[in-house]
Motif scaffolding. Sequence first.
Motif, mmCIF file in Angstrom:
data_model
loop_
_atom_site.group_PDB
_atom_site.id
_atom_site.type_symbol
_atom_site.label_atom_id
_atom_site.label_comp_id
_atom_site.label_asym_id
_atom_site.label_seq_id
_atom_site.Cartn_x
_atom_site.Cartn_y
_atom_site.Cartn_z
ATOM 1 N N GLU A 116 -3.215 -3.949 -9.496
ATOM 2 C CA GLU A 116 -2.826 -2.812 -9.866
ATOM 3 C C GLU A 116 -1.482 -2.975 -10.891
ATOM 4 O O GLU A 116 -0.957 -4.308 -10.922
ATOM 5 N N HIS B 288 3.478 -3.229 1.295
ATOM 6 C CA HIS B 288 2.265 -2.800 0.461
ATOM 7 C C HIS B 288 1.337 -1.825 1.418
ATOM 8 O O HIS B 288 1.003 -2.458 2.469
ATOM 9 N N PRO B 289 1.064 -0.798 1.191
ATOM 10 C CA PRO B 289 0.089 0.239 2.093
ATOM 11 C C PRO B 289 -1.004 -0.300 2.466
ATOM 12 O O PRO B 289 -1.711 0.114 3.360
ATOM 13 N N THR B 290 -1.721 -0.802 1.007
ATOM 14 C CA THR B 290 -3.116 -1.551 1.253
ATOM 15 C C THR B 290 -3.281 -2.942 1.479
ATOM 16 O O THR B 290 -3.871 -3.577 2.239
ATOM 17 N N TRP B 291 -2.298 -4.020 0.762
ATOM 18 C CA TRP B 291 -2.426 -5.228 0.601
ATOM 19 C C TRP B 291 -1.402 -5.875 1.400
ATOM 20 O O TRP B 291 -0.930 -6.876 1.030
ATOM 21 N N HIS C 168 -9.560 -7.511 5.073
ATOM 22 C CA HIS C 168 -10.529 -6.703 3.928
ATOM 23 C C HIS C 168 -11.790 -7.069 3.809
ATOM 24 O O HIS C 168 -12.436 -6.620 3.061
ATOM 25 N N LYS D 19 -3.797 -8.400 6.678
ATOM 26 C CA LYS D 19 -4.553 -7.278 7.079
ATOM 27 C C LYS D 19 -6.111 -7.821 6.532
ATOM 28 O O LYS D 19 -6.365 -8.507 5.560
ATOM 29 N N ASP E 116 7.454 1.753 0.019
ATOM 30 C CA ASP E 116 7.134 0.475 -0.515
ATOM 31 C C ASP E 116 7.575 0.018 -1.517
ATOM 32 O O ASP E 116 7.197 -1.087 -2.032
ATOM 33 N N ASP F 210 -2.133 -5.288 11.271
ATOM 34 C CA ASP F 210 -2.293 -4.068 12.083
ATOM 35 C C ASP F 210 -1.475 -4.387 13.519
ATOM 36 O O ASP F 210 -1.666 -5.444 14.212
#
Length: 371
Positions: free
Chosen positions: A310, A293-296, A302, A300, A323, A181
Amino acid sequence: MLIPFDDYPVHQTALPLAHAGDGHPDQYDRFWFNGYDENMYFAVALGLYPNRGIIDAAFSVVHDGVQRSVFASGRIPLDRTQTRIGPISIEIVEPMRVARIVVTAPEHGLVADLTATARTSAYEEPRQTRHAGTVMIMDVTRATQLVTWSGTLSSGGTDIPMGAPAYGTKDRSWGIRGVGDPAPAAPRNVPPQLCFFWAPLNFPDRCLHYLRFEDAHGVPWSETAAVLPVLGDAAPVFGAETGIRRLDGVHHKIRWAPGLRRSESATIVLGPGETVELEPIRTFRMKGVGYLHPTWGHGKWHGELAVGAESHQCADLDVLAFDTIHVQQVMRATWGDRTGLGVLEQVVIGPYAPGGLTELLDGARARTTGP
């Protein structure tokens, strides 16, 4: 704070090795591998972010029209030789010569035990340094090798036979690059922009490596090309006697797939009358190993340990979504009377006028031009 590597005479500053750089939050150190033949493609990434306290990894396979991925993230180990997180591990068996990748995620449809053996010595690309105004956004060193693969690979419960040979690339990079971030700051007064082409190519008797970063006007700010000899028995994998031959004046011509930010074919021009023609076989979306990747996304937090997965039918992916625009295409390569196999990586973010992409910049799918 001391770690086991401090027992080796490898220090670059007066600090112990656990203290990376000058404390910049975007300091990273990454392993990245790919492997491919005529029928499949896989990639593995493992990154450490010492000033964020995070390690993460991902493994992804494209086979039979499906891209399947597993991701893992957690707290960085104090011992940096422990290059594993969750179900993914990378072992340096012999530095710059042999590495082993193990993935144990049967519940997510991915299992692998793969060995990469160096096909070329390590090639140090030019240091890649970039600022946005006064802000350092990239300061990276990358070492690239071409490899061959052996071992076992399974995706979705199906064993995937390895080609003879199965080629690939080992990419070790470190330095500063946007991860995790972002720190709070004033917004940039120019749009984010990145244009990157990267083509490590395998031929029977030699390998070719090509890299180019361009600005929004198509002007290169970092570029390199080199011919890498295939290793003989006991040949050195580093140092001055590797036989790598750097090339000058190399450039590319990409014929873009209509409306997309990936090629339908490409040419690398080595000199007058000497070209390498590239024909795509399949496309791998780099989101499968965390890029964009928006999540991974890389770096970042977690939690102490998080694992996710996925699976996508490649034909169903939104190929204009932000992405999915960072891709590697497996390429059939022709260089004179030589035929080979390799990849062409392409990521074009933000303004970029050359090469037939102008029609995308102001279109209704504006999300393709930035995060």
